[in-house]
Design an enzyme around this catalytic site. Structure first.
Site, PDB file in Angstrom:
ATOM      1  N   ASN A  89      41.741  41.240  32.583  1.00 12.28           N
ATOM      2  CA  ASN A  89      41.984  42.116  31.284  1.00 12.28           C
ATOM      3  C   ASN A  89      43.091  43.307  31.611  1.00 12.28           C
ATOM      4  O   ASN A  89      42.869  43.957  32.776  1.00 12.28           O
ATOM      5  CB  ASN A  89      40.734  42.777  30.954  1.00 12.28           C
ATOM      6  N   ILE A 101      44.496  50.258  28.693  1.00 13.76           N
ATOM      7  CA  ILE A 101      44.988  51.568  28.969  1.00 13.76           C
ATOM      8  C   ILE A 101      43.721  52.397  28.709  1.00 13.76           C
ATOM      9  O   ILE A 101      43.507  52.735  27.608  1.00 13.76           O
ATOM     10  CB  ILE A 101      46.327  51.658  28.128  1.00 13.76           C
ATOM     11  N   TYR A 102      43.527  53.333  29.735  1.00 15.38           N
ATOM     12  CA  TYR A 102      42.497  54.247  29.614  1.00 15.38           C
ATOM     13  C   TYR A 102      42.999  55.522  30.550  1.00 15.38           C
ATOM     14  O   TYR A 102      43.346  55.535  31.586  1.00 15.38           O
ATOM     15  CB  TYR A 102      40.948  53.546  30.224  1.00 15.38           C
ATOM     16  N   TRP A 118      36.825  54.639  30.176  1.00 21.74           N
ATOM     17  CA  TRP A 118      36.790  53.304  29.285  1.00 21.74           C
ATOM     18  C   TRP A 118      35.676  53.391  28.201  1.00 21.74           C
ATOM     19  O   TRP A 118      34.372  53.602  28.731  1.00 21.74           O
ATOM     20  CB  TRP A 118      36.932  52.178  29.975  1.00 21.74           C
ATOM     21  N   LEU A 119      35.809  53.246  26.926  1.00 20.46           N
ATOM     22  CA  LEU A 119      34.737  53.284  26.031  1.00 20.46           C
ATOM     23  C   LEU A 119      34.035  51.733  26.295  1.00 20.46           C
ATOM     24  O   LEU A 119      34.539  50.881  26.566  1.00 20.46           O
ATOM     25  CB  LEU A 119      35.145  53.572  24.721  1.00 20.46           C
ATOM     26  N   GLY A 163      37.790  46.135  27.195  1.00 19.34           N
ATOM     27  CA  GLY A 163      37.681  45.013  28.006  1.00 19.34           C
ATOM     28  C   GLY A 163      37.220  45.504  29.428  1.00 19.34           C
ATOM     29  O   GLY A 163      36.422  44.650  29.922  1.00 19.34           O
ATOM     30  N   ASP A 214      43.156  65.319  22.482  1.00 24.72           N
ATOM     31  CA  ASP A 214      43.494  63.983  22.240  1.00 24.72           C
ATOM     32  C   ASP A 214      44.095  63.730  20.996  1.00 24.72           C
ATOM     33  O   ASP A 214      44.771  64.846  20.521  1.00 24.72           O
ATOM     34  CB  ASP A 214      41.961  63.386  22.412  1.00 24.72           C
TER      35      ASP A 214
END
Length: 518
Positions: free
Chosen positions: A177, A180-181, A195-196, A200, A318
């Site tokens: 996988n 982009i985090y 990563w939420l 993935g 953000d």
């Protein structure tokens, strides 16, 4: 035009006047953000900062700051309008891969076989002695502070890796996988992997932790991949297709990969011509963790992944235009850094739209249209306005056929792609409304909507974790507006008939316009 690596793309952009070299010293602390933000808002070029003070690496910024450069990265060398049309062609390809039509003739079967062969022929290949491993830092030489990692906004918690392609693999999964985090720098060899839960990388990590409790989880982060691979990581690629395979389709040549060097991470493969690669692990927590600071959210608990090292991430500015709240995420320990000679550090910033993710959203919007139309033939156009923070608002144009049709489309869009679980607002209009013109959309809302009848409210749905307007992190409501003309069964009133000038009169005034000299 196809690009084998980031340097090839930079050379092409420079030849087209789409990249400017900045020889003056510009600091990665705030200054690069301000300069890139001004250039992006002016529709300007990508910027290669050649002399960031205190660092030996140039920084590439604003790479995908216009729809044209996004299209160029996908191999489409055309002006903005033609580029967007070509992106719709890409969406048609993805829709065919996601859900191919059954062949109706031998000719159709041949086309389907040709498409399948094209995908198979783009399977990535592994190479030895890759450029991305020309220089290797390991042990005490690993020091992330040597990289010109941006601090984007005055209230940020620290430097932030923003364009890292994170490579993971779940247990017993053949496919890797790419995601982009953002990653907060917290030490010489430590980053917080934000990563939420539904992404993935996080899913792969949780599955690994459940099946392999107490074992380190291998991760690689790629900085400065070729544009096809980078854009493949943000495109809704079908689950049956790897991002590396899709990048090969975009590029027109197989993606060359290299095995990571670190024992335990060598199960992962990275683009062979990448600029910089970080190799390492998310380790199990060593001993009892320190208690959460006063006022901080509680540490994660109750899941296998919670037994791994975590740290409090943020706050950071953000794509919403606000600083987000702090939250706990896993710590990525970097054991080895490999790179090319004269490596380039690729970076970006996020902020109030427009920013680079918003521009990517505008371009990828054109990819989404054919995917949606494949599933919902009544959708005639689809638009994610950049002011809506990437996916938070969608405008849908449709060919309405029956009462209640608009509401069916709303729920269809919300449930279709993973990206659309972030969409808070959907406005549905008829074919006579240009959804890319806010004046027309507002006109449709104010003349065709009754707030009680035409508003759909859905509670307790997945929502963007960064959406602080939701009552609970990651869980909130959605709203749909049916701004279509109403059919019998939806109203008892005689519906308004739009005003339109006689065609002959319009033609006469067209001629008069020139005679009068207007």
């Amino acid at each position: 035009m196809k690009y084998k690596d980031l340097r090839d793309f930079i050379q092409r952009l420079e030849a087209l006047g789409e990249l400017r070299r900045v020889t003056q010293p510009v600091s990665p602390v705030l200054e690069m953000t301000e300069l890139c933000d001004r250039v992006l808002r002016a529709g300007g070029p990508a910027l290669l900062f050649e002399a960031p003070p205190g660092y030996a690496f140039p920084v590439l910024g604003n790479l995908f700051g216009t729809p044209r450069r996004v299209a160029l990265g996908m191999g489409v060398d055309a002006g903005d309008d033609a580029a967007l049309d070509s992106l719709r062609d890409l969406g048609r390809l993805l829709s065919a891969l996601k859900e191919p039509d059954p062949p109706r003739s031998l000719k159709d079967a041949g086309k389907l076989l040709s498409l399948a062969k094209a995908v198979w022929d783009m399977a990535p290949k592994t190479v030895s002695s890759p450029p991305c491993q020309e220089i290797v830092w390991e042990g005490a030489d690993v020091d992330l502070h040597k990289l010109p990692i941006q601090t984007c906004w005055p209230g940020d918690a620290g430097p932030l890796v923003t364009w890292g392609l994170t490579v993971t693999r779940g247990p017993n999964k053949p496919r890797q996988n790419l995601g982009i985090y953002r990653q907060q720098l917290i030490g010489r060899n430590k980053l917080i992997m934000r990563w939420l839960a539904h992404r993935g990388g996080a899913l792969d990590f949780r599955e690994f932790a459940l099946k392999n409790p107490g074992k380190p989880y291998p991760v690689a982060v790629v900085l400065g991949a070729d544009p096809a691979t980078t854009l493949g990581a943000v495109t809704p690629v079908p689950d049956s297709l790897s991002e590396y395979q899709f990048a090969g389709l975009l590029r027109g040549s197989r993606t060359e990969l290299a095995k990571c060097l670190t024992p335990g991470v060598d199960t992962l493969q990275v683009p062979a011509r990448a600029e910089i690669v970080l190799e390492g692990f998310i380790y199990p927590q060593d001993g009892t963790p320190a208690p959460a600071p006063a006022g901080a959210p509680p540490r994660p608990a109750g899941q296998a992944a919670a037994a791994y090292e975590h740290a409090l991430e943020g706050p950071y500015g953000d794509h919403t235009g606000y600083y987000n709240e702090q939250e706990w995420f896993p710590v990525f320990t970097v054991e080895r850094i490999t790179m090319r000679r004269d490596a380039i550090y690729h970076s970006t910033y996020t902020g109030k739209p427009p920013d680079e993710p918003a521009i990517l959203g505008v371009a990828l919007n054109e990819v989404f249209v054919p995917l949606l139309q494949k599933q919902f033939a009544e959708i005639t156009d689809f638009y994610l306005p950049p002011e809506g923070c990437s996916y938070r608002m969608a405008i849908v144009q449709m060919k309405k056929s029956y009462a209640g049709h608009a509401k069916r489309v709303m729920f269809g869009v919300w449930s279709f792609l993973r990206q659309f679980m972030y969409t808070k607002f959907i406005v549905v209009v008829d074919e006579d409304v240009n959804i890319r013109d806010w004046k027309e959309v507002i006109w449709a809302i104010t003349t065709r909507v009754d707030p009680v009848r035409d508003t759909v409210m859905v509670d307790n749905t997945p929502i963007d974790y960064l959406d602080f307007a939701s009552p609970v992190a990651g869980l909130g409501s959605k709203m749909g507006l049916d701004a279509t003309n109403k059919w019998p069964g939806e109203t008892n009133r005689e519906w308004g008939r739009p005003i339109e000038m006689d065609a002959k009169v319009k033609a006469r005034v067209d001629r008069l316009w020139q005679d009068i000299g207007l």
